[in-house]
Structure formats: structure tokens, C-alpha cells
Design a protein around this motif. Structure first.
Motif, short mmCIF file in Angstrom:
data_model
loop_
_atom_site.label_atom_id
_atom_site.label_comp_id
_atom_site.label_asym_id
_atom_site.label_seq_id
_atom_site.Cartn_x
_atom_site.Cartn_y
_atom_site.Cartn_z
N ARG A 70 -5.47 16.87 10.84
CA ARG A 70 -6.20 16.45 9.63
C ARG A 70 -6.36 17.63 8.67
NH1 ARG A 70 -5.17 12.23 11.30
NH2 ARG A 70 -6.54 10.55 11.96
N SER A 86 0.82 -1.22 0.00
CA SER A 86 0.00 0.00 0.00
C SER A 86 0.85 1.26 0.00
CB SER A 86 -0.93 0.02 1.22
OG SER A 86 -0.20 0.12 2.43
N SER A 87 2.12 1.13 0.33
CA SER A 87 2.97 2.33 0.43
C SER A 87 3.79 2.56 -0.85
CB SER A 87 3.89 2.21 1.64
OG SER A 87 4.85 1.19 1.46
N SER A 115 3.89 5.67 10.80
CA SER A 115 4.81 6.18 9.79
C SER A 115 4.08 6.70 8.55
CB SER A 115 5.75 5.06 9.35
OG SER A 115 5.02 4.11 8.59
N ALA A 166 7.59 1.68 5.92
CA ALA A 166 6.18 1.70 5.51
C ALA A 166 5.68 3.07 5.09
CB ALA A 166 5.30 1.16 6.64
N THR A 167 6.55 4.09 5.10
CA THR A 167 6.11 5.42 4.69
C THR A 167 5.88 5.46 3.19
OG1 THR A 167 7.31 6.42 6.51
CG2 THR A 167 6.74 7.87 4.66
N PRO A 187 11.94 5.86 25.25
CA PRO A 187 11.59 6.19 23.87
C PRO A 187 10.71 7.43 23.81
CG PRO A 187 10.26 4.34 24.64
CD PRO A 187 11.22 4.66 25.75
N ARG A 188 10.60 8.03 22.64
CA ARG A 188 9.71 9.17 22.44
C ARG A 188 9.11 9.07 21.05
NH1 ARG A 188 13.32 12.77 19.60
NH2 ARG A 188 15.19 11.50 19.41
N PHE A 189 8.02 9.79 20.84
CA PHE A 189 7.33 9.79 19.55
C PHE A 189 7.66 11.11 18.88
CE2 PHE A 189 3.15 9.89 17.10
CZ PHE A 189 3.53 8.89 16.22
N PRO A 243 8.21 10.87 8.02
CA PRO A 243 7.33 10.20 8.98
C PRO A 243 7.64 10.54 10.44
CG PRO A 243 9.06 8.70 8.29
CD PRO A 243 9.25 9.97 7.47
N TRP A 244 6.65 10.36 11.27
CA TRP A 244 6.84 10.25 12.72
C TRP A 244 7.10 8.79 13.05
CZ3 TRP A 244 5.47 13.74 16.98
CH2 TRP A 244 5.26 15.06 16.57
N GLN A 275 7.62 -0.26 10.55
CA GLN A 275 7.22 1.11 10.24
C GLN A 275 8.35 1.90 9.57
OE1 GLN A 275 3.87 2.45 10.50
NE2 GLN A 275 4.07 0.25 10.23
N PRO A 322 1.23 14.47 14.33
CA PRO A 322 0.94 13.42 13.35
C PRO A 322 -0.55 13.19 13.16
CG PRO A 322 1.81 12.48 15.37
CD PRO A 322 1.93 13.96 15.51
N TYR A 323 -1.37 13.67 14.11
CA TYR A 323 -2.81 13.39 13.99
C TYR A 323 -3.60 14.59 13.50
CZ TYR A 323 -1.17 9.31 16.38
OH TYR A 323 -0.47 8.18 16.68
N GLN A 325 8.25 5.98 16.67
CA GLN A 325 8.79 5.83 18.02
C GLN A 325 10.30 5.63 17.90
OE1 GLN A 325 8.45 2.87 21.69
NE2 GLN A 325 6.44 3.70 21.20
N LEU A 373 3.61 5.34 25.59
CA LEU A 373 3.58 6.73 25.13
C LEU A 373 2.14 7.08 24.75
CD1 LEU A 373 6.82 7.03 22.93
CD2 LEU A 373 6.50 7.59 25.35
N GLU A 415 -3.69 -6.92 2.65
CA GLU A 415 -2.33 -7.25 3.11
C GLU A 415 -2.47 -7.88 4.48
OE1 GLU A 415 0.99 -4.71 1.90
OE2 GLU A 415 -0.47 -3.23 1.24
N LEU A 424 4.49 16.38 9.51
CA LEU A 424 3.34 17.11 10.04
C LEU A 424 3.71 17.65 11.42
CD1 LEU A 424 0.50 14.60 9.09
CD2 LEU A 424 1.05 16.75 7.96
#
Lengths: 418, 418
Positions: free
Chosen positions: A418, A163-164, B332, A251-252, A187-189, A175-176, A248, A415-416, A178, B281, B122, A412
Motif C-alpha cells: 500500500r 470502472s477501469s 488485476s 479489467a486493469t 498455476p501461480r500468481f 497487472p498481477w 481480469q 500486489p498488496y 493467476q 493459491l 456494476e 507492484l
């Protein structure tokens, strides 16, 4: 084989990537038109969908080109692939009797928008370039353990995300993910800070299979090749990939060049795989030259600046051919479908300017590259445009792929959004 | 919620897995008929394709059920999913005015062959059951390093092979593969000797997305659930999986149960994930109960012998919900499509009889199981039939999935025989 001349004059021009010897398959539209199947010839595109509608091309009792992707032709198998190529040559060759009938089906490439040339059924990416695997292994495990123990025995691969996969020209959003660096306690996002390219060739499965196939059968099943850039988030990958591999981080997006260059066009360029220090088991042994002499190049252009060549190599640097990869892919009985895309793995040559990723070129960020503009790069920065180029140099002609281009947009803000 | 009664009497019988509360979606055929969409009710199947053709079910201006898979409904989104369920309840409830009109569209389940209920776009498999990951990690890396450092922070997953997903009842051919044991000097190509099952739940994405989505959005996007057996070749996996994860070890087959149990049917059974020793997170945090209380069981029957229960556990043993897995899958920017299948990862409980794979049950082959017949098993032998069962126990009713069954056939004598 010398240049095959066409009545489309631009196809006979020195250096034009789409002579009659090539005839690569794409999907195009002009203006607000519906995308349709097309064949590149010089600086024109033959509208195959319209040519089939009119009866000028008739390969089956049903339409093969009424959908904007080449999968239906792939499913027909090698005899029909050969029949289409023969018909195209007959229609487009110098002195073709049907020239006047064909001419209305030509559209100028400069006016066309190019789309994904096929529906990607599933996408697999390999790790089958020896110099790349050695470089990466040396960085992460030391020179003594650079190649994993299985590497010389099987083409290591993993399933990617169909799909990518996007066509050349599609912008790539950073991308964002983790992340956790070796010195971080938690860890951080956050947006990826080590975004990279991977210079690869993609092989497209044409003939489906449902059980193990031999290397020779695998070669017969391959429909054609594209250039492929497997965009890679190295910092996401470092944190996520143990124990089950990249997820991930890969997967971008994966960009491919817009034209499928057929196996038939590449026949004159077949080459053997490199000498092997360890013999392969019988089921993966070479049974003829199944790599191709294709010169590859990567350029990087920061926003508003000229492009610098950052890597030059050749597809013959691969340790495993796509046919060997496909044969291995089926050993367990895995069913393969028309439109399955197999990434070769990053292609690097033995010397520094031949390395097909920034990870290798900047040696993990420790040796930043200097571009022609004077700017330096360890990894991709926002606004950078990466271009992959590929060409097989024939006797008085070139087989080109069309560039594989992507510009990286900033992440972005959240990341969320819209 | 108590039992909802239906005029299809068998649906009201104690223990029937398909009461009106359930209404799972499948694809069926009887004799040489074309496969069509159906809904299980008691011991009958409502022919939804025919009911739509007749106008009895009308959800869109176009046909949603004229293809033998449920993907078109998935693409419509939650409002249409709810509308279909409401209409089915109205048609099949005790006292329904349209009973006489509906009755001709019922077919006996006993006469039906069940097919794949959806086209798998997938397939992704996770590794998100803590007891399973701890068991496997202990065997391979020792108890001190059982969980990889990232395990408590992200649901580890890898892309599997959609082409290898098959419906319950499909026979599974023992694969060949390249193998090299720890004491072997060279690899060899041979049939898998450590063939295993993995007890999992599969979540099916309904609503597509193209960018990061939140955990709540992910839960909203999930269409339903199936039982899933991710057949695994442990010896192939051991040799191939470093550094990029499992590939051919997981590509022979993945079996799923024939009925998609909708999220609506499972609503009464929502449960929280287990307590966490490390906070997730924000972007992966729980935002409500998104696991389900589903009792799971695995039986094994050697050829010609009765089945023995070899594992019993519950879906609530998962550390990460399918919603958290799907949210992570999109971080991602990975585009998700209707029909994407997400395997939960092997579900094991804390005690030995709750382990969802033979690898764990026989502790890598060191502690063979004894079946009721007296035979012992470390891994699967030819002719063995493995069955996964799942049930949510409601207030006077059961939500069943239909068994997920597979019999293992001997490997081909040579893998390239035709």
C-alpha cells in the motif's frame, strides 16, 4: 464539405485536428481549477460551462454543463445535440457577431489538463473486426476453425468493466494475475508477462432505450466516438477465459482519447460495411453506411526513445458497425443508458502492418517486432508508451480525436503493498 | 445469540423474518409518496429518511438518506455502518426511551411498495457453486471434463449488465434472441424457448477499492447480501457464448430481493467453505468462515395455480465465498465501487431436489419436473411465477430476506413493437 473557417485562426491551419467542422467535446481544467466542459477549436478550448453560466449558450431551462461530464447533454437527444452544434458554429465561425463576447471564454489547450469527458455508465467490448478474429482464431484454433460458427451472424461481445476506463495520459500499472502456461503443472500468481494493447474505436450511447431497437434507431442513439485502447493481459486471459469469457485480463484499464467526436462531425465520412459472404438476419441488416473512413495508427515508444509506428489501419475494416452492435446489444431487452461505451473490437486490416494488437503483430510472440531503435518487442515492456491516433481526412481539413496515450509502469513488487 | 426483543411487537413473533436482530435496509413508498430509505422491523418499516431529517438519526454532517438508495451509507465504511446499526437497535429495542418519538416514523409494510434498495454500480456474476458447475459441465462436456481446468483454482466470473437488475416484483418479459439449435442449418431471430432461473445470493460491495485487496479486506468491504435470480435464456446462450461468454442470454433481467441484509445481521451464521481437493493459491486462501448458513428455496406457480417447491438448498454449498470472489475480482487492479453487485453463481446441492436451475432440474429438458398441479416443466412457461426465499435460522429467531419474485410475461409479438 470544405473547411468551415473560424475566427480562431489556428482552427483554419492545414492539419489542425480541431477545425470548426469538428467541435469535439471534452472536460478540462487549468491549474487547480475545477474541471469543466469544453469544446476544442484549433489550439484553444471554449469553456462551455462558463459560456452557459453567462447565458451565451442556453439550451434548456436547467444547466446542462454544470457537472464535469457530457452525459446530461447526451440525455437530451438529437434535437438538442444539433442545437448545440449550430450555436457553437454561430459563435465560432469567421465573422461571428458575438466574437468579442466569446473570446474571454477561450483557454489555451496547451495549458489545459484533460479529464474523462463523460461518466461511463457501462462498458461493452466487441470482437467484430474480421481480420482480428481470423488472426486470433487461427493462432488458437487453426485456420480451418478460425471464425467461430456464430461470428458471421452476430457481433460477438462481452461486458467489460466501466470502472477501469481511464482518459488518455493515465499511466497503466502492469497487472498481477493467476497464470498457468500450457507446460506448467500448477498455476501461480505473478505479474502479467504478455501485456498487450488493442486498437479500437469506442461508440458512446447518448439516447437511452429500454427494449429492442432497430439498427437505424441504434445509429440515431449514438452520440459520438472516441479512440479506445483495451489493454489486455494475454496470459491471464488464456487461463481464465474458458468457459465464460475474459474477466481480469481486461479489467486493469481501458484508455480512451480525451475528445468525443460527434456523429455530426463524422457525417461526411460515412462508409458501408464490407461485403458479406453470409446475409445477416433482418434485424441486424445494414440500412445505410454506418462505418466511417477514419485512418488509425499505433505508435510504440520505449522509455527515452522515439516512437515507431507499429500499426496503420482504418475503421472501415470493421465487419459490424457500432449501430449493428448496439442493436444486437438490445435484442434481449437489455436497457441502455446515456454514457454506455461500446468498444468496436480490435481493428486490423488484411496485411501484417495493419494489425491492431501485439498478439497479432508478433504472432503470439513468435515473430517479435523490430522498432526503429533496433529494440524488439513481442509484448509491451515496462516504460513503453503506446499511442493511438485517428483522423478523418476531409476536403481541406482533418477531423482529429486527440491522441490516446498510455505508458506502462512496472508491476507492484507485491500486489498488496500500500 | 438469542432473539433481541423490540417494542414493535410483530418483530418478536416466532417466524417473523425481520426481528431486531435483522434490521435490513430497503427503499419504500406508500401511495404516491417519493421513495425513501427504510428499515424493516416486524411488519413495519422505519422511515430512515424522515428520521434523519428530524435529527433522530445523525451520522454525518450531511444527509446520508435524502436519496432513494443506500449507496451513500455504503461509502461511509464499516464504522458508520456499525454506528447506524447501534442507533437503530437503541431506538427500536424493548424499553427504548425514545419510543414515543420513533413511533410516528413507522409505516405498515403491507401498505408499502418496495423499490430497488441501491443503485447498482456494476454487476458481476460468478460460476462458483461446485454442484452447479459439475452438473452443467457434465451435460455439455461429459462427466470426465465437467469442471474446466481453472475451476478449482479461481472463482470463474464474468461481467453482467447492471442496467438489467430489477427489484423483486418486477415482471419479466420473455426475450427474443438469435437462436440456432444443433440441428438447424441457419440461425433465426425468435422468442427464447428455454428461459430459466438461477438461484443465487448477491453480495453488495460497500467500501470502494482501487487495486488488489486481500480476502480479509474483501470480506470487510462487503456491505450486505440479497437473494438474486439471474434469469437466463439457455438457447440464446448456447449460440452466443463461444468464445467470449454469455451476453444477451443474461441481459434481460436479474431480480434481487428488496431488503439488503447486512453482514452484521448474518454474523452468527458464518460457516467455512467446503473442504478443497486442491489447495488455493495464497492470495485466495480462506482466512476464516466467510459463507453463511442460509436456507434457500425456489417455488414455481403456473398462472392461477398454487406454488410448488422445486428446489431447496443452502448458501454453504458454495465453493468460493463472496469475499474470495471480490478478492479475485481485484487481482488485476480492477477498481470496485460502492454498489457493485456480485452474484454468487447458481447454488445447487449434491442431490436432485437441491438444484438451483431448471437446466439442472430437468437435465437440459430431458427429465421434465412435475409440479403439484400435475403440470410438467422443462423450462419456464409464460405466466409462471418464480419465487426465491432465504432464511437463516437463529436461536429463537429468523433472519429473512423478503422474497425475490418474478412473473414471466409472453414475448412481444414482434420485438420492435412500441
Amino acid at each position: 464539405m470544405p473547411l468551415m473557417t473560424s475566427w480562431v485562426a489556428s482552427a483554419n491551419t492545414a492539419g489542425n485536428p480541431f477545425p470548426l467542422n469538428n467541435l469535439p467535446y471534452g472536460v478540462f481544467s487549468i491549474g487547480a481549477e475545477t474541471p469543466r466542459c469544453g469544446v476544442a477549436i484549433g489550439d484553444m478550448i471554449l469553456d462551455v460551462t462558463a459560456a452557459e453560466e453567462s447565458g451565451l449558450i442556453a439550451l434548456a431551462d436547467y444547466a446542462l454543463f454544470d457537472m464535469p461530464f457530457w452525459n446530461p447533454l447526451m440525455e437530451e437527444g438529437p434535437a438538442v445535440w444539433a442545437a448545440l452544434r449550430a450555436r457553437l458554429v454561430a459563435l465560432l465561425a469567421e465573422g461571428a457577431a458575438e466574437r468579442d463576447t466569446v473570446e474571454p471564454y477561450l483557454a489555451p489547450m496547451a495549458a489545459a489538463q484533460l479529464h474523462m469527458p463523460f461518466a461511463v455508465s457501462e462498458y461493452t467490448d466487441f470482437y467484430a473486426g474480421r481480420h482480428h478474429a481470423t488472426n486470433v482464431g487461427t493462432m488458437f484454433r487453426g485456420v480451418e476453425n478460425a471464425l467461430p460458427p456464430n461470428w458471421l451472424h452476430i457481433p460477438i461481445g462481452y461486458n467489460g468493466r466501466a470502472s477501469s476506463v481511464v482518459v488518455s495520459g493515465t499511466e497503466i500499472r502492469r497487472p498481477w494475475g493467476q497464470l498457468k502456461g500450457p507446460n506448467d503443472t500448477q498455476p501461480r500468481f505473478a505479474p502479467c508477462a504478455r501485456f498487450d494493447l488493442e486498437l479500437e474505436m469506442g461508440a458512446i450511447v447518448g439516447t437511452p432505450s429500454d427494449g429492442p431497437i432497430t439498427v437505424q434507431e441504434a445509429d440515431d442513439h449514438i452520440f459520438g466516438y472516441v479512440l479506445l485502447n483495451d489493454w489486455s493481459a494475454r496470459d491471464i486471459q488464456a487461463w481464465e477465459y474458458q468457459p465464460l469469457g475474459p474477466f481480469q485480463a481486461k479489467a486493469t484499464a481501458t484508455s480512451i482519447s480525451p475528445w468525443i467526436v460527434t456523429k455530426a462531425a463524422l457525417e461526411p465520412f460515412r462508409r458501408d460495411t464490407p461485403a458479406r459472404e453470409v446475409a445477416l438476419l433482418d434485424h441486424l441488416k445494414d440500412c445505410g453506411p454506418m462505418l466511417y473512413d477514419i485512418e488509425l495508427e499505433v505508435t510504440m515508444a520505449p522509455e527515452g526513445q522515439p516512437a515507431s509506428t507499429i500499426a496503420s489501419t482504418n475503421y472501415t475494416e470493421m465487419y459490424y458497425s457500432a449501430a449493428q452492435q448496439l442493436a444486437h446489444h438490445t435484442t434481449s431487452g437489455c436497457p441502455m443508458h446515456a454514457g454506455d461505451l461500446l468498444g468496436s473490437g480490435t481493428i486490423s486490416g488484411p496485411t501484417k502492418p495493419e494489425r491492431g494488437s501485439l498478439l497479432e503483430l508478433s504472432w503470439g510472440g513468435k515473430e517479435p517486432l523490430t522498432l526503429e531503435s533496433g529494440e524488439t518487442r513481442s509484448f509491451i515492456e515496462d516504460g513503453d508508451t503506446l499511442t493511438l491516433k485517428g483522423a478523418a481526412q476531409g476536403d481541406g481539413y482533418v477531423i482529429g480525436f486527440g491522441d490516446c496515450v498510455g505508458t506502462v509502469l512496472p508491476a507492484l513488487e507485491t500486489p498488496y503493498e500500500r
